[in-house]
Design an enzyme around this catalytic site. Structure first.
Site, PDB file in Angstrom:
ATOM      1  N   LYS A  54       5.859   5.055 -11.688  1.00  0.00           N
ATOM      2  CA  LYS A  54       5.249   3.919 -10.975  1.00  0.00           C
ATOM      3  C   LYS A  54       4.096   3.345 -11.786  1.00  0.00           C
ATOM      4  CE  LYS A  54       6.283   5.532  -6.319  1.00  0.00           C
ATOM      5  NZ  LYS A  54       5.867   6.523  -5.327  1.00  0.00           N
ATOM      6  N   GLN A  98       1.262   9.203  -1.974  1.00  0.00           N
ATOM      7  CA  GLN A  98       2.577   9.805  -2.184  1.00  0.00           C
ATOM      8  C   GLN A  98       2.873  10.831  -1.094  1.00  0.00           C
ATOM      9  OE1 GLN A  98       4.646   8.855  -4.668  1.00  0.00           O
ATOM     10  NE2 GLN A  98       6.208  10.421  -4.401  1.00  0.00           N
ATOM     11  N   ASP A 121       3.230   0.459   1.108  1.00  0.00           N
ATOM     12  CA  ASP A 121       4.392   1.219   1.571  1.00  0.00           C
ATOM     13  C   ASP A 121       4.914   0.674   2.908  1.00  0.00           C
ATOM     14  OD1 ASP A 121       5.358   3.327  -0.042  1.00  0.00           O
ATOM     15  OD2 ASP A 121       3.639   4.600   0.442  1.00  0.00           O
TER      16      ASP A 121
END
Ligand code: NDP
Ligand code: GUE
Length: 297
Positions: A54, A98, A121
């Site tokens: 990422k 995460q 997200d």
């Protein structure tokens, strides 16, 4: 029939190129560089790989990448303090924590501490509620990537029968909302679903997000249906090595389906491309600028 392979890797590259173009313009015309902060708690090797890739792609599209690696025994208070700091940092437009988090940390509490405007997200309850009511929100990256591939392949999804296998908050539920938003008739299947093969056989669109290697065989698939395989499962390759497989049995599904996404090279790369697209969108919204088209749901 042999299915058309939907090349997520190539599609993701076009999405990232679009993002990069917008980023270059933002820098030149507005003097703004979008920034994405990724927070990793603990040393899970798979998570470390994702976070690294990422970060690399964030920099490749011209954005700033801020990586925060915390010890596995980080306290909830410490993590919340970091999120607070990132929430008020004007250089940070997107924040990703995460998942999964180590057991001693309350995921819901942590996710809901993120400023919803920076929640790239799309997991914050405000964004979940906005998506559910058809309002402008941050859309979860994996389902957004699946939707983009489906729209690209079919044009309109209106009236199609879609079955989503899996009801997680990060994939299954938001995927179902997006398909409903595009006027599909949506069924959400899960571990308690009766006669799953029969349910799947009705579908024009099958999205598998289960986490069980090659669980869906070709004879569950309606001839000509589109199969979107979200599963990422690492299995023994027999020679002491491992390989990645999806939740669908690729070869048998590809024989019957009209179109199918491979693993790797399908949904995974689109997830990361959509994360960058969401960061760009968040940056534009934060600065009162027009949002790029075609990069949100
Ligand atoms: N490509 C990408 O970018 C991403 C890939 N993934 C992958 O997608 C997969 C799913 O992830 P996630 O949603 O987080 O997983 P979860 O484990 O949170 O959810 C799995 C879902 O599958 C259902 N399920 C489990 N067993 C069965 C079964 N035998 N029949 C029908 N349904 C079943 C569960 O049902 P119940 O609710 O009843 O327990 C649950 O709803 C994983 O392989 C993950 O690695 C995830 C995120 C991103
Ligand atoms: N807060 C949060 N947001 C997430 O979006 C999130 C997360 N936590 N935790 C883990 C899952 C998983 N996930 C993937 C992203 C990219 C690939 C990907 O790019 N896969 C490549 C292969 C990569 C490899 O070879 O291992 C592919 O499918 O081609 C896979 C999985 C995002 N997730």
């Amino acid at each position: 029939m042999s299915a058309t392979v939907i090349d997520g890797k190539a599609f993701a590259a076009t999405v990232r190129a679009k993002v990069a173009g917008h980023v270059a313009r933002l820098k030149e015309e507005n003097g703004i560089t979008p920034g994405l902060a990724v927070v990793l708690v603990g040393q899970d090797p798979a998570s470390q790989v994702y976070v690294r890739s990422k970060g690399k792609m964030t920099v490749e599209v011209g954005m700033n990448s801020y990586e925060h690696k915390l010890e596995a025994d980080t306290s909830e208070a410490e993590l919340l303090a970091l999120i607070d700091k990132l929430n008020s940092d004007p250089a940070v437009h997107g924040i990703l924590v995460q998942l999964p988090l180590p057991k001693h940390l309350d995921e819901d509490l942590v996710i809901n501490a993120i400023d919803p405007a920076k929640d790239v997200d799309g997991f914050h309850i405000s964004n979940v509620g906005l998506l559910g009511t058809g309002q402008k929100s941050m859309v979860p990256c994996t389902p957004l990537g699946c939707l983009m591939m489906l729209r690209d392949h079919h044009g309109s999804l209106s009236g199609m029968d879609a079955v989503v296998i899996g009801r997680s908050n990060i994939v299954g539920k938001p995927m179902a909302q997006l398909l409903l938003g595009d006027s599909c008739t949506v069924t959400i299947a899960h571990s308690r679903t009766k006669d799953l093969p029969d349910v799947v056989r009705r579908a024009d669109i099958v999205v598998a997000a289960v986490g069980r290697p090659e669980m869906v065989p070709g004879d569950w698939i309606k001839p000509g249906a589109t199969v979107i395989d979200v599963g990422i499962n690492r299995v023994d390759a027999g020679d002491g090595k491992t390989r990645l497989v999806g939740d669908c049995h690729y070869d048998s599904c590809a024989e019957v389906a009209g179109a199918i996404t491979p693993v790797p090279g399908g949904v995974g790369p689109m997830t990361i491309a959509c994360l960058l697209a969401n960061t760009l969108t968040a940056c534009c919204r934060a600065n009162g600028l027009a949002e790029p088209e075609g990069l949100t749901a």
